[in-house]
Design an enzyme around this catalytic site. Sequence first.
Site, short mmCIF file in Angstrom:
data_model
loop_
_atom_site.label_atom_id
_atom_site.label_comp_id
_atom_site.label_asym_id
_atom_site.label_seq_id
_atom_site.Cartn_x
_atom_site.Cartn_y
_atom_site.Cartn_z
N ASP A 32 21.25 -66.31 -47.75
CA ASP A 32 20.06 -65.56 -47.35
C ASP A 32 19.38 -65.09 -48.63
O ASP A 32 19.95 -65.20 -49.72
CB ASP A 32 20.45 -64.37 -46.46
CG ASP A 32 19.24 -63.55 -46.02
OD1 ASP A 32 18.23 -64.16 -45.62
OD2 ASP A 32 19.29 -62.32 -46.09
N SER A 33 18.19 -64.51 -48.46
CA SER A 33 17.48 -63.98 -49.62
C SER A 33 18.13 -62.71 -50.16
O SER A 33 17.82 -62.29 -51.28
CB SER A 33 16.03 -63.68 -49.25
OG SER A 33 15.97 -62.69 -48.23
N GLU A 60 16.19 -53.77 -48.62
CA GLU A 60 16.90 -54.22 -49.83
C GLU A 60 17.13 -53.05 -50.80
O GLU A 60 18.10 -53.05 -51.55
CB GLU A 60 16.10 -55.32 -50.53
CG GLU A 60 16.20 -56.68 -49.87
CD GLU A 60 17.54 -57.36 -50.10
OE1 GLU A 60 18.24 -57.04 -51.08
OE2 GLU A 60 17.90 -58.23 -49.27
N CYS A 112 13.95 -61.49 -38.59
CA CYS A 112 14.42 -61.49 -39.98
C CYS A 112 15.81 -60.88 -39.93
O CYS A 112 16.03 -59.86 -39.26
CB CYS A 112 13.50 -60.66 -40.87
SG CYS A 112 14.14 -60.42 -42.56
N CYS A 168 18.75 -66.97 -42.69
CA CYS A 168 17.43 -66.49 -43.09
C CYS A 168 16.40 -67.14 -42.18
O CYS A 168 16.34 -68.37 -42.08
CB CYS A 168 17.16 -66.87 -44.55
SG CYS A 168 15.49 -66.53 -45.14
N HIS A 196 17.38 -59.15 -41.90
CA HIS A 196 17.47 -57.78 -42.41
C HIS A 196 17.28 -56.74 -41.29
O HIS A 196 17.81 -55.63 -41.37
CB HIS A 196 16.39 -57.53 -43.47
CG HIS A 196 16.65 -58.17 -44.80
ND1 HIS A 196 16.57 -59.52 -44.99
CD2 HIS A 196 16.98 -57.63 -46.00
CE1 HIS A 196 16.84 -59.80 -46.26
NE2 HIS A 196 17.09 -58.67 -46.89
#
Length: 270
Positions: free
Chosen positions: A11-12, A153, A185, A74, A187
């Site tokens: 993932d990012s 993040e 997403c 992701c 996140h």
Amino acid sequence: MAHNLPIGVFDSGVGGLTVLREMVHALPGERFVYFGDTQRAPYGGKTPETIITYAREITRYLNAWPVKAVVTACNTESAYALEDMRKVTRSPVLGVLEPAVRRTLAVTRTGRVGLMATKATVESGAYQAMLRRHRPDIAVVTSACTKLVPLIEAGETTGSALEAVLRMYLEPLMSADIDTLILGCTHYPLVADRIRAIVGPAVTLVDPARHTATALRRLLETHNLTATVPQGDHVFLASKKTPAMQRLIRSVKADAKLELVDIEALHWQK
């Protein structure tokens, strides 16, 4: 043998850990190698060409371990890069969009669906197209949440700043009278409690993580890749060590250690 190799997941940044946690729970006999590309996060504002380049680089990098399957945890990479990933690996590849779409179609009552996602995921049209392929009359209302991933993040998963940003993105969806909301997403499940408090109990939240874990189990069974002997410890990698990443890997494994990957090591893997 191939079925006892680890599974690569990327993932990012920290969001993919929500998917990894579900996969570890659903498949306790498997070993995972997780890569969070925290140095280049977020992906949601990148061009499609850049997104695809990152996916190819990381897939090649994970192949070198080697791994028996690759999961992009992701939504943005799943929307743009699955086919390109399949071109650089012989291992099965899995994304998070299709499991989320299947769940959405199963739970929506009115056919009015909200999608909160990164700008790139919304603009790809991938969710919208996949939903309408199965149900042409479905109404999909989108919200490109450009400010949300940077907050998460940075470890801001509570507080007034998060609350204000969430309300800004969710109120237009609520005004459209949705009955189902896709957390588009990986996140976003990290702030699902705050999202649920804003949208209320009448709206069903769809978190791709649990359904991706189920899809991975089926993929391993289909390809005869289910591990047959106990595996070793999971591996956690990142292109930049961040407090949020170091904290959240411990939600997967209490004594997890985070290893740093030099981003330059990825650039040649195109």
